[in-house]
Motif scaffolding. Structure first.
Motif, PDB file in Angstrom:
ATOM      1  N   SER B   4      50.732  45.950  34.407  1.00 32.85           N
ATOM      2  CA  SER B   4      50.419  46.986  34.898  1.00 32.85           C
ATOM      3  C   SER B   4      51.440  47.172  36.207  1.00 32.85           C
ATOM      4  CB  SER B   4      49.187  47.235  35.332  1.00 32.85           C
ATOM      5  OG  SER B   4      48.896  46.261  36.266  1.00 32.85           O
ATOM      6  N   GLU B  25      48.527  38.232  32.840  1.00 31.98           N
ATOM      7  CA  GLU B  25      48.806  38.755  34.167  1.00 31.98           C
ATOM      8  C   GLU B  25      49.233  37.975  35.189  1.00 31.98           C
ATOM      9  OE1 GLU B  25      44.822  41.037  35.077  1.00 31.98           O
ATOM     10  OE2 GLU B  25      44.131  39.165  34.188  1.00 31.98           O
ATOM     11  N   ALA B  28      49.563  37.669  41.338  1.00 35.99           N
ATOM     12  CA  ALA B  28      49.630  38.780  42.437  1.00 35.99           C
ATOM     13  C   ALA B  28      48.711  39.926  41.764  1.00 35.99           C
ATOM     14  CB  ALA B  28      51.049  39.275  42.634  1.00 35.99           C
ATOM     15  N   LEU B  31      45.184  39.126  41.930  1.00 36.65           N
ATOM     16  CA  LEU B  31      44.642  39.139  43.277  1.00 36.65           C
ATOM     17  C   LEU B  31      44.461  40.727  43.752  1.00 36.65           C
ATOM     18  CD1 LEU B  31      44.229  37.649  45.847  1.00 36.65           C
ATOM     19  CD2 LEU B  31      46.624  38.179  46.597  1.00 36.65           C
ATOM     20  N   ARG B  32      45.385  41.343  43.204  1.00 38.08           N
ATOM     21  CA  ARG B  32      45.204  42.865  43.374  1.00 38.08           C
ATOM     22  C   ARG B  32      43.718  43.349  42.918  1.00 38.08           C
ATOM     23  NH1 ARG B  32      49.431  47.210  42.712  1.00 38.08           N
ATOM     24  NH2 ARG B  32      47.924  48.178  43.974  1.00 38.08           N
ATOM     25  N   LEU B  33      43.518  43.101  41.558  1.00 36.54           N
ATOM     26  CA  LEU B  33      42.218  43.524  40.975  1.00 36.54           C
ATOM     27  C   LEU B  33      41.185  42.853  41.759  1.00 36.54           C
ATOM     28  CD1 LEU B  33      43.025  43.133  37.076  1.00 36.54           C
ATOM     29  CD2 LEU B  33      42.117  45.139  38.510  1.00 36.54           C
ATOM     30  N   ARG B  35      40.796  41.900  44.675  1.00 36.61           N
ATOM     31  CA  ARG B  35      40.505  42.965  45.999  1.00 36.61           C
ATOM     32  C   ARG B  35      39.963  43.964  45.864  1.00 36.61           C
ATOM     33  NH1 ARG B  35      46.194  41.351  48.843  1.00 36.61           N
ATOM     34  NH2 ARG B  35      45.282  39.263  49.661  1.00 36.61           N
ATOM     35  N   LEU B  36      40.452  44.838  44.906  1.00 33.74           N
ATOM     36  CA  LEU B  36      39.923  46.048  44.629  1.00 33.74           C
ATOM     37  C   LEU B  36      38.480  46.063  44.117  1.00 33.74           C
ATOM     38  CD1 LEU B  36      40.312  49.303  44.373  1.00 33.74           C
ATOM     39  CD2 LEU B  36      40.865  48.675  41.834  1.00 33.74           C
ATOM     40  N   GLY B  37      38.108  44.874  43.210  1.00 34.21           N
ATOM     41  CA  GLY B  37      36.698  44.982  42.769  1.00 34.21           C
ATOM     42  C   GLY B  37      35.907  44.578  44.025  1.00 34.21           C
ATOM     43  N   TRP B  39      36.239  45.463  47.229  1.00 34.79           N
ATOM     44  CA  TRP B  39      36.129  46.488  48.111  1.00 34.79           C
ATOM     45  C   TRP B  39      35.114  47.669  47.432  1.00 34.79           C
ATOM     46  CZ3 TRP B  39      36.994  47.435  53.116  1.00 34.79           C
ATOM     47  CH2 TRP B  39      37.814  46.424  53.630  1.00 34.79           C
ATOM     48  N   LEU B  40      35.483  47.862  45.986  1.00 32.22           N
ATOM     49  CA  LEU B  40      34.706  48.609  45.237  1.00 32.22           C
ATOM     50  C   LEU B  40      32.907  48.173  45.394  1.00 32.22           C
ATOM     51  CD1 LEU B  40      36.415  49.278  42.124  1.00 32.22           C
ATOM     52  CD2 LEU B  40      36.074  50.994  43.868  1.00 32.22           C
TER      53      LEU B  40
END
Lengths: 62, 217, 428, 247
Positions: B4, B25, B28, B31-33, B35-37, B39-40
């Protein structure tokens, strides 16, 4: 100690703000004032401690 | 699913060409996923604590119970200091200074426990032999709200300490590197989040409104 | 499970809104309800977290936000609600259960020398409706997404005003956070709130209107065919129209002071939920059935299901509204024969049975067709969505190679416009 | 007829059909939905707004359903094998159908606020009746001390203010013939105003689930002439005195 400088600076600012909060509360019960300071403190923590901008970093940078 | 990239940040992705299209995946991306999770999750929790704050303002309005100001200031400072030591631990992990990390993590856990016991002893009065607190959860809306708010916060403090302990243990087993230490980062931002919550709870419980002296206790 | 167990230990008798102090009086059954709602809430928060992260970060190459199937937008809007508002009912029910077990006075007033040192019953209503109003949109938004998804396929036309439809989902979700107070018009809260919530509630009509008009625009000038999924989509629009149009009377405080907590509200609610959720749900089942099983459902039975259910539903919801206007209260098990609503009630009940029977038809259809239905092939509806471009039923590895989306999702009418191409590994 | 969807004739036919359907639906709706007898001044305002809303509903219903049904008939695929016309949207139209509903919302909100003010504002020279809801009966206390349980007797053409409180859980004061309702909440005093303008006997029902006998929590409301009211009050007071004496 170089890496830690920002963190320690921010903690000092937070401490000062907490004391300011405490003394403001002695003179006024203003919700707005106190909540504004709280929001400022929270903003500092979120920006510097929680590194919110890493969310937008495409790489796994630290 | 397939690899993605978000169109918003497509340019920043140019470097990660290696196996970006393989079905698995990259670190990196994960890690983005993560982090997003995380923060959500924080956003979601913000509504939980927001609801408690709303209840506080709805029930108390411009009044507050007579809580011990010294205790309030001390526990707040302790939590603030623990946030500082957690920052040091996190930064140390980033730079691979594992001894510093280990010490700072322990300081954080201890300060967290001090905060927890401070609340339990002085606000909840769990140990009346040390300190007799005057609030109970069932006598009035003041006690009820204090216990609901500090209780929910204390629950998060406990999970935070547990998380940090798990991360310390994993670090001891050399599971993290300066490049890969999401676990440490997650527990750090979680701990700071608990601090952010208290930043709002402290004025709401201790500072805002005029004191109501409860009678008949 | 705990919700069902609750019935064994006394159940609960305050209706689903759990208004204290009544909910603080009853049997232990309440505790079970509180904890089961808490658990369900947790699962829905985590589920929505997963969905938002997936939608934001795991789209295939080339699928920008405005090239997603419209259903994904609806799911995104829904997930935003679930992620945030659910916490309110969580904390609300947690506090209720503490008040029951520990006597923490959060909701029950406690008068001490003329001053209320205890809680406020209205606090529960605020916390409860701050979640439970948006929760209705959690049902409805995906349903509206399905309508927007299916209409273009069976009209052979692009979705009219894709961006507007997508953003209207988000708008409905956001406005949904500001309207909880319309459930409390008669609750005795401060009168100025009535005005504020009346205006915010009426505003919901605007994004909802955008959706309706866009649907009409999608059908206008199309080449409409009417297999069962399309029939249910149109049925949804008709039923949701009834539900939507009965909204403004309730949103306007003046008329709501009369209609509040009557069967009119029950009719309104059933029409919005059936039109916004149940009908689209059936449409979706029939639509994706061939993709799931690889076989077609029985078209004749599907049509029977539709033609029994839809008129019956019209009778039911309009019947409920009319007895409500005549003075039938909601939340009661028995009604006063003196109201003159017996005929109306009879019709409603009959319609209810017809609906139940038609759903039995569907269940039979779904089970039997999985065995004997005609083999469907990969794309019986000639849809452009990626999931229809692969075999039915979907193979274990859906896409052998990663895909890159190169076209709009609803480019019907443009012959030869590609939707996506497979890209090999390393081909950036 | 031309199959092109932008042909003017389509829109003329649809416009005519919308007007016809609106009129028919308006009449049908107002005929089918029969409101209870209006027995208070407030009820007339509520009814008026209700009828206005019915016409709005009729129009919007006509707008959507006529376009829809017209599309079914005219734009059905039939024997053709081609695809639909390719247009993806129309920004002017989108802005138009966002802006017009906004205006409509503003108008209806304005009417709503004005009428809300009429039905909820306190009338002059009112008779204040204290209402207490308890599981599962209603107690009424009149200004002169008259007490009554489960029976509310009031004179006609009289401004009334109900001052309501609850002994236990939330109840709700509702006389359908008077239209306006309001919850009775423990810990709060809520008020609701009526001006009676018709004699008769009505039911006052609790309209907020309040436990086992909620359904049966119904008080009789008798709106009587001023003379009858005075007689009733007298009799009630005598009964009360006898009760206190016998105690």
């Amino acid at each position: 100690m170089g890496h830690y400088r920002t963190g320690i600076l921010i903690v000092l600012v937070l401490a000062v703000l907490t004391v300011v909060e405490f003394y403001i509360a002695l003179v006024t019960h203003s919700v707005v004032f106190l909540m504004l300071i709280a929001a400022l403190k929270a903003g500092l923590v979120i920006w510097f401690f929680m590194h919110v901008k890493r969310l937008w970093a495409a790489e796994g940078g630290h | 699913m397939a690899a993605s990239t978000t169109p918003m940040k497509a340019a920043g992705h140019a470097g990660a060409h290696d196996d970006a299209h393989a079905p698995t995946e990259t670190y990196a991306e994960r890690l983005r996923l993560n982090r997003l999770g995380m923060w959500l999750f924080f956003i979601s929790e913000a509504f939980l604590f927001g609801a408690l704050l709303a209840a506080r303002f709805y029930l108390w309005g411009d009044t507050r119970p007579d809580l011990d100001q010294v205790v309030g200031l001390i526990v707040t400072s302790v939590l603030l200091l623990s946030s500082a030591s957690m920052y040091i631990a996190d930064t140390a992990a980033e730079h691979g200074q594992w001894r510093v990390f280990s010490v700072a993590a322990w300081i954080t856990m201890i300060l967290g426990l001090v905060f927890l016991f401070g609340v339990m002893i002085f606000e909840w009065g769990l140990f009346p032999s040390i300190y007799k607190a005057h609030l109970t959860p069932w006598d009035s809306k003041y006690g009820a709200v204090v216990f609901a708010m500090t209780g929910m916060h204390a629950f998060h403090v406990i999970t935070g300490i547990a998380l940090i302990f798990i991360m310390w243990n994993l670090a001891r087993k050399r599971r993290f590197t300066p490049e890969r230490h999401w676990g440490v980062e997650a527990s750090a931002i979680y701990w700071h989040y608990v601090d952010v919550v208290w930043i709002f709870f402290y004025p709401a419980l201790y500072l805002i409104g005029s004191v109501v002296h409860l009678t008949g206790h | 499970m705990t919700l069902l167990l609750s019935a064994l230990v006394g159940g609960w008798d305050s209706g689903w809104t759990m208004y204290p102090p009544l909910s603080l009086q009853g049997s232990v059954g309440y505790q079970f309800v509180f904890w089961s709602v808490f658990a369900i809430g947790l699962s829905s928060i985590l589920g929505s977290l997963n969905l938002i992260a997936t939608i934001l970060l795991m789209r295939p190459k080339g699928m920008s936000m405005f090239r997603m199937p419209i259903f994904c937008w609806a799911v995104l809007a829904t997930s935003i609600i679930q992620l945030t508002a659910t916490q309110f009912i969580g904390i609300d029910f947690l506090l209720l259960s503490f008040e029951r077990s520990l006597g923490m006075p959060i909701f029950n007033p406690m008068m001490v020398e003329g001053v209320n040192m205890g809680g406020e019953p209205l606090l529960h209503q605020h916390l409860f409706w701050f979640y439970s109003h948006p929760a209705v949109y959690v049902f409805v938004l995906p349903g509206l997404g399905i309508i927007s998804e299916l209409l273009p396929v069976f009209s052979r036309k692009p979705l009219f005003g894709y961006r507007w439809v997508a953003l209207s989902s988000i708008a409905i979700a956001l406005v949904g956070f500001l309207v909880w107070g319309h459930h409390m018009f008669t609750s005795g809260y401060q009168p100025y709130l009535r005005v504020a919530f009346m205006i915010s509630t009426l505003l919901v009509a605007v994004p909802t209107g955008v959706k309706f008009f866009s649907w009409l625009g999608t059908m206008w000038g199309g080449r409409l065919t009417f297999p069962t999924p399309m029939l249910f989509t149109l049925g949804s629009i008709s039923v949701f129209l009834i539900g939507g149009l009965s909204g403004p009377v309730l949103a306007t405080t003046t008329t709501d002071l009369f209609l509040h907590d009557t069967y009119f509200v029950v009719g309104h609610f059933h029409a919005t939920i059936f039109g916004g959720f149940v009908f689209p749900f059936f449409a979706a089942i029939y639509f994706w059935y061939p993709k799931i099983t690889g076989r077609m459902y029985n078209e004749a039975l599907g049509k029977w299901h539709f033609w029994l259910m839809t008129p019956a539903f019209w009778v039911m919801s309009i019947g409920q509204m009319s007895v409500g206007v005549m003075g039938m209260r909601r939340h009661i098990a028995d009604y006063d024969a003196g109201l003159g609503i017996a005929t109306g009630q009879l019709w409603i009940t009959l319609a209810g049975f017809v609906i139940a029977f038609s759903i039995l038809l569907m269940i039979y259809n779904l089970f039997s067709s999985a065995e004997v239905g005609r083999v469907a092939g990969a794309n019986p509806w000639k849809s452009r969505s990626p999931e229809w471009q692969i075999a039915s039923p979907v193979p274990d590895i859906s896409y052998p190679a990663p895909i890159r989306v190169v076209g709009e999702p609803y480019d019907y009418g443009l012959l030869g416009s590609p939707n996506y191409v497979a890209v090999g590994a390393g081909d950036d | 007829m031309s199959k092109s969807s932008s042909d003017k004739r389509h829109f003329i036919i649809v416009a005519v059909l919308v007007v016809v359907t609106t009129v028919v639906m308006g009449i049908v709706l107002n005929g089918v939905l029969e409101l209870p007898v209006a027995a208070s001044v407030q009820a007339h305002t509520v009814d008026w707004l209700f009828r206005v809303h019915m016409w709005l509903i009729a129009f919007l219903f006509a707008l959507v359903s006529v376009f829809m049904v017209y599309s079914f008939v005219v734009f059905r695929r039939g024997k053709r094998q081609d695809e639909g016309e390719h247009f993806e949207g129309n920004t002017t139209l989108e802005i138009l159908w966002t802006a017009l509903p906004l205006v409509a919302v503003a108008v209806f909100a304005y009417i709503g606020v004005v009428t809300l003010n009429t039905v909820t504002s306190a009338p002059p020279d009112e008779m204040v009746i204290k209402v207490e809801g308890a599981q599962w009966l209603w107690n009424f206390t009149y200004p002169d001390g008259t007490l009554s349980t489960n029976e509310l007797v009031v004179p006609v053409d009289q401004n009334l203010t109900m001052q309501m409180s609850s002994k236990d859980v939330i109840h709700d004061f509702w006389v359908p013939e008077w239209r306006v309702k309001e919850d009775v909440v423990p810990g709060l005093t809520t008020t609701v105003h009526y001006t009676t303008d018709k004699t008769g006997e009505f039911d006052m029902m609790c309209n907020q689930v309040c436990g086992l006998n909620h359904t049966l929590m119904i008080a009789k409301v008798k709106v009587v002439t001023q003379e009858e009211f005075a007689t009733w009050q007298q009799a009630q007071l005598v009964k009360q005195d006898l009760q206190t004496a016998s105690r």
